[in-house]
Design an enzyme around this catalytic site. Sequence first.
Site, PDB file in Angstrom:
ATOM      1  N   LYS A 173       0.860  -1.187   0.000  1.00 40.75           N
ATOM      2  CA  LYS A 173       0.000   0.000   0.000  1.00 40.75           C
ATOM      3  C   LYS A 173       0.900   1.243   0.000  1.00 40.75           C
ATOM      4  O   LYS A 173       1.862   1.319   0.756  1.00 40.75           O
ATOM      5  CB  LYS A 173      -0.915   0.003   1.229  1.00 40.75           C
ATOM      6  CG  LYS A 173      -1.960   1.105   1.214  1.00 40.75           C
ATOM      7  CD  LYS A 173      -2.988   0.940   2.317  1.00 40.75           C
ATOM      8  CE  LYS A 173      -4.057   2.018   2.228  1.00 40.75           C
ATOM      9  NZ  LYS A 173      -5.115   1.860   3.256  1.00 40.75           N
TER      10      LYS A 173
ATOM     11  N   GLU B 173     -19.273  -5.490  11.271  1.00 40.70           N
ATOM     12  CA  GLU B 173     -20.206  -4.728  12.090  1.00 40.70           C
ATOM     13  C   GLU B 173     -21.217  -5.608  12.803  1.00 40.70           C
ATOM     14  O   GLU B 173     -21.575  -5.359  13.966  1.00 40.70           O
ATOM     15  CB  GLU B 173     -20.939  -3.701  11.215  1.00 40.70           C
ATOM     16  CG  GLU B 173     -20.052  -2.606  10.658  1.00 40.70           C
ATOM     17  CD  GLU B 173     -19.396  -2.973   9.337  1.00 40.70           C
ATOM     18  OE1 GLU B 173     -18.665  -2.133   8.790  1.00 40.70           O
ATOM     19  OE2 GLU B 173     -19.606  -4.119   8.854  1.00 40.70           O
TER      20      GLU B 173
ATOM     21  N   ARG C 178     -25.380  -1.811   8.434  1.00 46.29           N
ATOM     22  CA  ARG C 178     -25.028  -3.185   8.107  1.00 46.29           C
ATOM     23  C   ARG C 178     -25.311  -4.154   9.257  1.00 46.29           C
ATOM     24  O   ARG C 178     -25.269  -5.360   9.075  1.00 46.29           O
ATOM     25  CB  ARG C 178     -23.540  -3.249   7.732  1.00 46.29           C
ATOM     26  CG  ARG C 178     -23.109  -2.195   6.733  1.00 46.29           C
ATOM     27  CD  ARG C 178     -21.722  -2.438   6.197  1.00 46.29           C
ATOM     28  NE  ARG C 178     -21.784  -3.351   5.069  1.00 46.29           N
ATOM     29  CZ  ARG C 178     -20.714  -3.864   4.478  1.00 46.29           C
ATOM     30  NH1 ARG C 178     -19.513  -3.576   4.917  1.00 46.29           N
ATOM     31  NH2 ARG C 178     -20.837  -4.678   3.459  1.00 46.29           N
TER      32      ARG C 178
END
Length: 595
Positions: A248, A336, A364
């Site tokens: 990244k 979640e 969610r």
Amino acid sequence: MKTNLLQHIHSPKDLRLLDEAQLPQLAQELRDFIIGIVAVKEGHLGASLGVVELTVALHYVFNTPEDLLIWDVGHQAYGHKILTGRKDIFHTNRQLGGISGFPKRSESVYDAFGVGHSSTSISAALGMAIASNLKGEVDKQHIAVIGDASIASGMAFEGLNHAGVTDANLLVILNDNAIGIDPSVGALKQYLTAVKTGKNHRQNNMIKSLNFDYSGPIDGNDIFAVLNELKRLQKIKGPKFLHIITTKGKGLKQAEENQVKYHAPGKFDAQSGEILLKSEENLPPKYQDVFGLTLLDLAQKNKKIIGITPAMPSGSSLKFMMDALPERAFDVGIAEQHAVTLAAGMATQGMIVYCNIYSTFMQRAYDQLIHDVALQDLPVIFCLDRAGLVGEDGATHHGVFDLAYLQCIPNLIVYSPLNEIALQNILYTAQLGLNHPIAIRYPRGRGVTANWKSDYFGHYTKIEIGKANCLKEGTETAVLSNGPIGKNVSLALENLDNPTTIAHYDFAFIKPFDEKCLHFVFKTFKKIITIEDGTIIGGFGGTISAFATQHSYTVPIKTLGIPDVFIEQGTVEELQQLCKIDVTNLTLQFSKALQ
């Protein structure tokens, strides 16, 4: 001097005219282009830099847009956007009237699926692949690119579980860089690390066990290695899984070394990579820091307090507690649903659980909120960060639905603090002992009290549950606001020299309502204006109107808030203006009330 290749690429068809030997040069130009634009215009940086080679290779090998390509979440799709006809308008990324920061079907035929929340790519691509089989399009390719943080989510596993028993022409590419926004966590991360380091026996490959043709891990920043493997997989039918390892922030030293900060670094110097720091002197605190610092202070005094976040320790500032009290603060990854039910389980054992989830992501876990928490009346403390309009992330991230979807749930207390002092005090009040669960919703960005930490931090006041407060008295018109948007009301009234005919009430609690105060308001005033930073339909104003109908009040009510459309990207100030809840529009609205 080499000819610039990127300036001639207007679509993947142009890309495919290049010789393979030219692709490393194109990749470097694409990386430089992303850095140059994001340095000035801001946005998500590290994720897109890490997949430049993969992006070029995918559009080179596959026949997009006929072959369908889905980027999970979409933080990493800047290179994809630039190569698919949006290079000349990429500078408008995340701006009002510009292109979205995420793939979006209405924006381009190359954006096969709209994304923004994680872990949806496998299910979506599988659905497309099954549909293609039913239509007889058996040679069509369907590719889902998903990160190692996103694949740990339950929905991704659901997609893998189904795909493994189909003959769908699906390629799942795992972009493994060991980080999402914060470092990846959990047993799956440990498994992937073992695979990468050769410590996992190939016969123990869990992806193979799910009936995928597994290959890798390969170096995802080696464009020729990626090209060769994609060409091979292109000829194989059925579900396939390619594990690639990327870095990244690849190509920008600081972004590689500090991947958390450079996920979305703000403005920076494109040449040196150094972030252009803004002075924070004499600025009010960020709401997330008020949460994080207050929770740590409370937890140090109360051993029953626990903190939970699904993959947002930095964004929520739970990291303060995670660093100081790691045994009582948990990052559960992008999960979640698990976070909410985990909190419920802890609450059954007498723990005081602060579960911090962004408002848009709380959607969610709606079933768990109702079934596992509210139905059992467990006193979990939900801290919903990024409530209201969030700005440049746009429609997928605005926390404008929470008031509507929360207030219909029995047993649940719903509270929106007017400012950071009220946020601190409700966090304190909640741990004193509530008989019900509570959702505390607060916005992205800074509060209004510059001296909060020096004058208020740690000096707590208990809040009376369900009580509204009169911020300004008046005689004819009552303005009822919920949460921090009340600041706009106060500023608008100041613009009008605080007319004596207009009163202002802070209804921080949308549930339970202060009915005594409401009866007084309806019996006293000739006009009522409600304002909220949530959707008008089903929201705070709608509840006020329902109360009036129930009690046969006929006072005219004007409801202000988010209209019944998905609000796109822009600054919070621009979007408030668009919704007519900014200070200028409120000033005009209140001026009419004076006539």
